[in-house]
Write a protein that holds these residues in place. Structure first.
Motif, PDB file in Angstrom:
ATOM      1  N   SER A  19       0.828  -1.198   0.000  1.00 24.74           N
ATOM      2  CA  SER A  19       0.000   0.000   0.000  1.00 24.74           C
ATOM      3  C   SER A  19       0.869   1.258   0.000  1.00 24.74           C
ATOM      4  CB  SER A  19      -0.930  -0.010   1.213  1.00 24.74           C
ATOM      5  OG  SER A  19      -1.740   1.132   1.238  1.00 24.74           O
ATOM      6  N   GLY A  20       1.915   1.249   0.804  1.00 27.96           N
ATOM      7  CA  GLY A  20       2.841   2.387   0.842  1.00 27.96           C
ATOM      8  C   GLY A  20       3.548   2.595  -0.488  1.00 27.96           C
ATOM      9  N   LEU A  21       3.946   1.496  -1.113  1.00 32.65           N
ATOM     10  CA  LEU A  21       4.614   1.595  -2.418  1.00 32.65           C
ATOM     11  C   LEU A  21       3.676   2.178  -3.469  1.00 32.65           C
ATOM     12  CD1 LEU A  21       6.550  -1.805  -2.487  1.00 32.65           C
ATOM     13  CD2 LEU A  21       7.561   0.493  -2.388  1.00 32.65           C
ATOM     14  N   SER A  22       2.406   1.814  -3.408  1.00 36.68           N
ATOM     15  CA  SER A  22       1.450   2.306  -4.405  1.00 36.68           C
ATOM     16  C   SER A  22       1.131   3.789  -4.227  1.00 36.68           C
ATOM     17  CB  SER A  22       0.160   1.487  -4.356  1.00 36.68           C
ATOM     18  OG  SER A  22      -0.567   1.757  -3.183  1.00 36.68           O
ATOM     19  N   LYS A  23       1.383   4.337  -3.050  1.00 32.57           N
ATOM     20  CA  LYS A  23       1.097   5.754  -2.803  1.00 32.57           C
ATOM     21  C   LYS A  23       2.304   6.655  -3.048  1.00 32.57           C
ATOM     22  CE  LYS A  23      -2.566   5.112   0.611  1.00 32.57           C
ATOM     23  NZ  LYS A  23      -2.618   3.666   0.783  1.00 32.57           N
ATOM     24  N   ARG A  24       3.457   6.099  -3.360  1.00 27.59           N
ATOM     25  CA  ARG A  24       4.677   6.908  -3.524  1.00 27.59           C
ATOM     26  C   ARG A  24       4.545   8.002  -4.570  1.00 27.59           C
ATOM     27  NH1 ARG A  24       9.661   3.204  -4.580  1.00 27.59           N
ATOM     28  NH2 ARG A  24       8.140   2.434  -6.055  1.00 27.59           N
ATOM     29  N   SER A  25       3.802   7.747  -5.611  1.00 23.22           N
ATOM     30  CA  SER A  25       3.723   8.723  -6.703  1.00 23.22           C
ATOM     31  C   SER A  25       2.365   9.410  -6.804  1.00 23.22           C
ATOM     32  CB  SER A  25       4.064   8.035  -8.025  1.00 23.22           C
ATOM     33  OG  SER A  25       3.161   6.981  -8.265  1.00 23.22           O
ATOM     34  N   LEU A  26       1.573   9.350  -5.740  1.00 26.15           N
ATOM     35  CA  LEU A  26       0.264  10.014  -5.768  1.00 26.15           C
ATOM     36  C   LEU A  26       0.436  11.531  -5.828  1.00 26.15           C
ATOM     37  CD1 LEU A  26      -2.196   8.361  -3.223  1.00 26.15           C
ATOM     38  CD2 LEU A  26      -2.279   8.317  -5.693  1.00 26.15           C
ATOM     39  N   GLU A  27      -0.259  12.144  -6.751  1.00 24.65           N
ATOM     40  CA  GLU A  27      -0.235  13.603  -6.899  1.00 24.65           C
ATOM     41  C   GLU A  27      -1.596  14.062  -7.405  1.00 24.65           C
ATOM     42  OE1 GLU A  27       2.935  14.271  -9.688  1.00 24.65           O
ATOM     43  OE2 GLU A  27       4.454  14.237  -8.128  1.00 24.65           O
ATOM     44  N   GLY A  28      -1.774  15.342  -7.425  1.00 24.49           N
ATOM     45  CA  GLY A  28      -2.963  15.939  -8.027  1.00 24.49           C
ATOM     46  C   GLY A  28      -4.250  15.497  -7.384  1.00 24.49           C
ATOM     47  N   GLU A  29      -5.218  15.115  -8.232  1.00 18.26           N
ATOM     48  CA  GLU A  29      -6.556  14.763  -7.756  1.00 18.26           C
ATOM     49  C   GLU A  29      -6.547  13.541  -6.837  1.00 18.26           C
ATOM     50  OE1 GLU A  29      -9.752  14.528 -10.579  1.00 18.26           O
ATOM     51  OE2 GLU A  29      -8.891  16.160 -11.764  1.00 18.26           O
ATOM     52  N   ALA A  30      -5.703  12.576  -7.129  1.00 20.55           N
ATOM     53  CA  ALA A  30      -5.652  11.367  -6.293  1.00 20.55           C
ATOM     54  C   ALA A  30      -5.181  11.721  -4.888  1.00 20.55           C
ATOM     55  CB  ALA A  30      -4.735  10.321  -6.918  1.00 20.55           C
ATOM     56  N   ALA A  31      -4.137  12.533  -4.793  1.00 15.53           N
ATOM     57  CA  ALA A  31      -3.635  12.962  -3.483  1.00 15.53           C
ATOM     58  C   ALA A  31      -4.658  13.840  -2.779  1.00 15.53           C
ATOM     59  CB  ALA A  31      -2.310  13.715  -3.638  1.00 15.53           C
ATOM     60  N   ALA A  32      -5.333  14.700  -3.516  1.00  8.12           N
ATOM     61  CA  ALA A  32      -6.341  15.587  -2.929  1.00  8.12           C
ATOM     62  C   ALA A  32      -7.528  14.785  -2.389  1.00  8.12           C
ATOM     63  CB  ALA A  32      -6.820  16.607  -3.957  1.00  8.12           C
ATOM     64  N   GLY A  33      -7.943  13.759  -3.100  1.00  4.34           N
ATOM     65  CA  GLY A  33      -9.048  12.921  -2.637  1.00  4.34           C
ATOM     66  C   GLY A  33      -8.697  12.174  -1.361  1.00  4.34           C
ATOM     67  N   LEU A  34      -7.504  11.617  -1.323  1.00  7.07           N
ATOM     68  CA  LEU A  34      -7.027  10.910  -0.135  1.00  7.07           C
ATOM     69  C   LEU A  34      -6.920  11.868   1.047  1.00  7.07           C
ATOM     70  CD1 LEU A  34      -5.856   8.137   0.831  1.00  7.07           C
ATOM     71  CD2 LEU A  34      -3.616   9.044   0.219  1.00  7.07           C
ATOM     72  N   HIS A  35      -6.363  13.032   0.789  1.00  8.67           N
ATOM     73  CA  HIS A  35      -6.189  14.048   1.818  1.00  8.67           C
ATOM     74  C   HIS A  35      -7.546  14.534   2.336  1.00  8.67           C
ATOM     75  CE1 HIS A  35      -5.278  18.292   3.140  1.00  8.67           C
ATOM     76  NE2 HIS A  35      -4.419  17.597   3.873  1.00  8.67           N
ATOM     77  N   GLY A  36      -8.471  14.790   1.434  1.00  7.65           N
ATOM     78  CA  GLY A  36      -9.793  15.273   1.827  1.00  7.65           C
ATOM     79  C   GLY A  36     -10.523  14.294   2.719  1.00  7.65           C
TER      80      GLY A  36
END
Length: 139
Positions: A19-36
């Motif tokens: 799971s950590g490896l799959s999140k290494r390159s999260l940016e933009g909308e994907a990161a914003a959705g997770l953060h929200g």
């Protein structure tokens, strides 16, 4: 690490590491959705930008996954980390609208994925309690 802890630690550690490896390159909308979603459950996370939060979460998952996988990390420490991580996910489940049926702890169809994370708390507490009771027997 006790041999009896190995199956639990390897299975969960590999899952969390992936799971950590799959999140290494999260940016933009994907990161914003997770953060929200995270901010909805834990408002203090608002202080992090979405891309920064995704990187921090990725690193935390990588560290926890590795701690569970390597045998020289004591089960007490690995279990405490797993319990805290699982508790955060349970909090996310409990505080995110639409995850639970109204006035109930029962998950909606959308909440099943997060509701299942309660097993991480149980596994973490098992490691902690076993380490504490094992230590007490040998004192």
């Amino acid at each position: 690490m006790k041999l009896t802890h190995a199956p639990l630690r390897v299975a969960i550690g590999a899952f969390i590491l992936n799971s950590g490896l799959s999140k290494r390159s999260l940016e933009g909308e994907a990161a914003a959705g997770l953060h929200g979603m995270a901010v909805g459950a834990i408002p203090q996370l608002q202080q992090f930008a979405p891309d920064q939060f995704a990187k921090l979460l990725s690193r935390a998952e990588l560290a926890l996954g590795a701690a569970l996988l390597v045998p020289f990390v004591p089960s007490l420490l690995a279990g405490a980390g797993l319990t805290a991580f699982g508790a955060g996910l349970v909090q996310l489940y409990l505080k995110t609208p639409g995850m639970r049926e109204q006035n109930s702890l029962r998950p909606t169809q959308a909440g099943i994925g997060l509701a299942k994370d309660v097993w991480l708390v149980g596994a973490g507490l098992t490691l902690v309690l076993d380490a504490l009771t094992h230590r007490r027997k040998h004192l």
